[in-house]
Design an enzyme around this catalytic site. Structure first.
Site, mmCIF file in Angstrom:
data_model
loop_
_atom_site.group_PDB
_atom_site.id
_atom_site.type_symbol
_atom_site.label_atom_id
_atom_site.label_comp_id
_atom_site.label_asym_id
_atom_site.label_seq_id
_atom_site.Cartn_x
_atom_site.Cartn_y
_atom_site.Cartn_z
ATOM 1 N N GLY A 1 -27.702 -23.527 17.200
ATOM 2 C CA GLY A 1 -27.637 -24.985 17.304
ATOM 3 C C GLY A 1 -27.402 -25.484 18.726
ATOM 4 C CD GLU B 1 -28.201 -16.720 12.082
ATOM 5 O OE1 GLU B 1 -29.287 -17.291 12.048
ATOM 6 O OE2 GLU B 1 -27.166 -17.175 11.551
ATOM 7 C CB SER C 1 -31.777 -21.930 19.818
ATOM 8 O OG SER C 1 -30.539 -22.629 19.780
ATOM 9 C CG HIS D 1 -24.621 -18.778 8.677
ATOM 10 N ND1 HIS D 1 -23.964 -19.647 9.528
ATOM 11 C CD2 HIS D 1 -25.907 -18.724 9.104
ATOM 12 C CE1 HIS D 1 -24.827 -20.098 10.428
ATOM 13 N NE2 HIS D 1 -26.017 -19.554 10.194
ATOM 14 C CG ASN E 1 -29.002 -21.585 7.011
ATOM 15 O OD1 ASN E 1 -28.763 -22.363 6.079
ATOM 16 N ND2 ASN E 1 -28.057 -21.090 7.794
ATOM 17 C CE LYS F 1 -27.559 -23.460 10.631
ATOM 18 N NZ LYS F 1 -27.005 -23.279 11.970
ATOM 19 C CD GLU G 1 -23.538 -23.001 10.955
ATOM 20 O OE1 GLU G 1 -24.006 -23.306 9.840
ATOM 21 O OE2 GLU G 1 -24.218 -23.021 12.009
HETATM 22 P P1 13P Z 1 -30.430 -22.960 14.729
HETATM 23 O O1 13P Z 1 -31.832 -22.439 14.554
HETATM 24 O O2 13P Z 1 -30.309 -24.416 14.397
HETATM 25 O O3 13P Z 1 -29.863 -22.586 16.061
HETATM 26 O O4 13P Z 1 -29.521 -22.210 13.625
HETATM 27 C C1 13P Z 1 -29.605 -20.843 13.497
HETATM 28 C C2 13P Z 1 -28.890 -20.430 12.270
HETATM 29 O O5 13P Z 1 -27.679 -20.502 12.179
HETATM 30 C C3 13P Z 1 -29.691 -19.959 11.126
HETATM 31 O O6 13P Z 1 -28.899 -19.395 10.139
#
Ligand code: 13P
Length: 244
Positions: free
Chosen positions: A168, A162, A208, A90, A4, A6, A92
């Site tokens: 992150g 997640e 992560s 997601h 992903n 983002k 976010e």
């Molecule tokens: P990170 O791998 O950057 O922690 O993000 C995970 C994520 O949100 C994947 O959708």
């Protein structure tokens, strides 16, 4: 193994990623590989992935297929652009854009309607975990997003766990914590859709994931794959996760 991206990379950067990534996964056939770039990069990604086993997905979609919805993109449009997958809800999107379990349910149906594989994202916040509410949150997200599906529809969906505190932050869930959550989610699948669906359902872990922790996570039989954010932006690191 899904990446992903983002809100990272331009079309030119997308093409450059694939130039490096393609040869690194040319011999890969043990898993499916999916990359979800920003909408404006889809054309470049689809073009670059042509003739390879790499599949492309959107990071979100609207539930209707067309209409007066300024700023939205539909499943039908993603399909026409060459996508096979779509992330739904997601964390976010839930945190910053007010997405709910209820509209996740509609997005999932919108994706299934046009033959996209939805990846339904669930996960608890740090507060939820610290106050012992992880299972309650996962159950609510699960029931809210999926309760309207038939077992046949659910069969075409992938779940991603997640935990928000691991996204992150560099704080990956331990393989045991992740496996516990996956087991709980699989129990929910069993309750809603039966034992066959629970056995067949693929549950990805996200938060992560890096080349140095993928092996430990994937050693858990409960974990079927990964949804990778930051580490999917670099072709070498994402390829080493895919090929761990
Ligand atoms: P990170 O791998 O950057 O922690 O993000 C995970 C994520 O949100 C994947 O959708």
């Amino acid at each position: 193994m899904a990446g992903n991206w983002k809100m990272y990379k331009t079309p030119a950067e997308t093409s450059a990623f694939f130039e490096k990534f393609r040869p690194l996964v040319a011999g890969t056939n043990h898993c499916e590989v999916v990359i979800c770039p920003p909408f404006v990069d889809l054309a470049a990604a689809v073009e670059s992935a042509r003739g390879t086993m790499i599949e492309i997905g959107g990071q979100n979609l609207f539930w209707g297929q067309e209409g007066a919805y300024t700023g939205e993109v539909s499943g039908q449009m993603l399909r026409a652009a060459g996508c096979r997958w779509a992330l739904v809800a997601h964390s976010e999107r839930r945190q910053y854009f007010g997405e709910t379990n209820e509209n996740a349910a509609k997005r999932i149906l919108g994706a299934l309607e046009v033959g996209l594989t939805p990846v339904y994202c669930v996960g608890e916040m740090l507060d939820d975990r610290q106050s012992g509410k992880t299972e309650q949150v996962l159950e609510t997200q699960f029931q809210g997003g999926l309760a309207r599906l038939t077992a046949e529809q659910f069969d075409k969906l992938v779940v991603a766990y997640e935990p928000v505190w691991a996204i992150g932050t560099g704080k990956v869930a331990t393989p045991e914590i992740a496996a516990d959550a996956h087991r709980f989610i699989r129990d929910q699948v069993r309750k809603l859709f039966g034992p066959g669906a629970a056995a067949a359902c693929r549950i990805l872990y996200g938060g992560s994931v890096k080349p140095d922790n993928i092996r430990g996570l994937m050693a858990q039989p409960e974990i079927d794959g990964a949804l990778v954010g930051g580490a999917s932006l670099d072709p070498v690191s994402f390829a080493s996760i895919v090929n761990f």
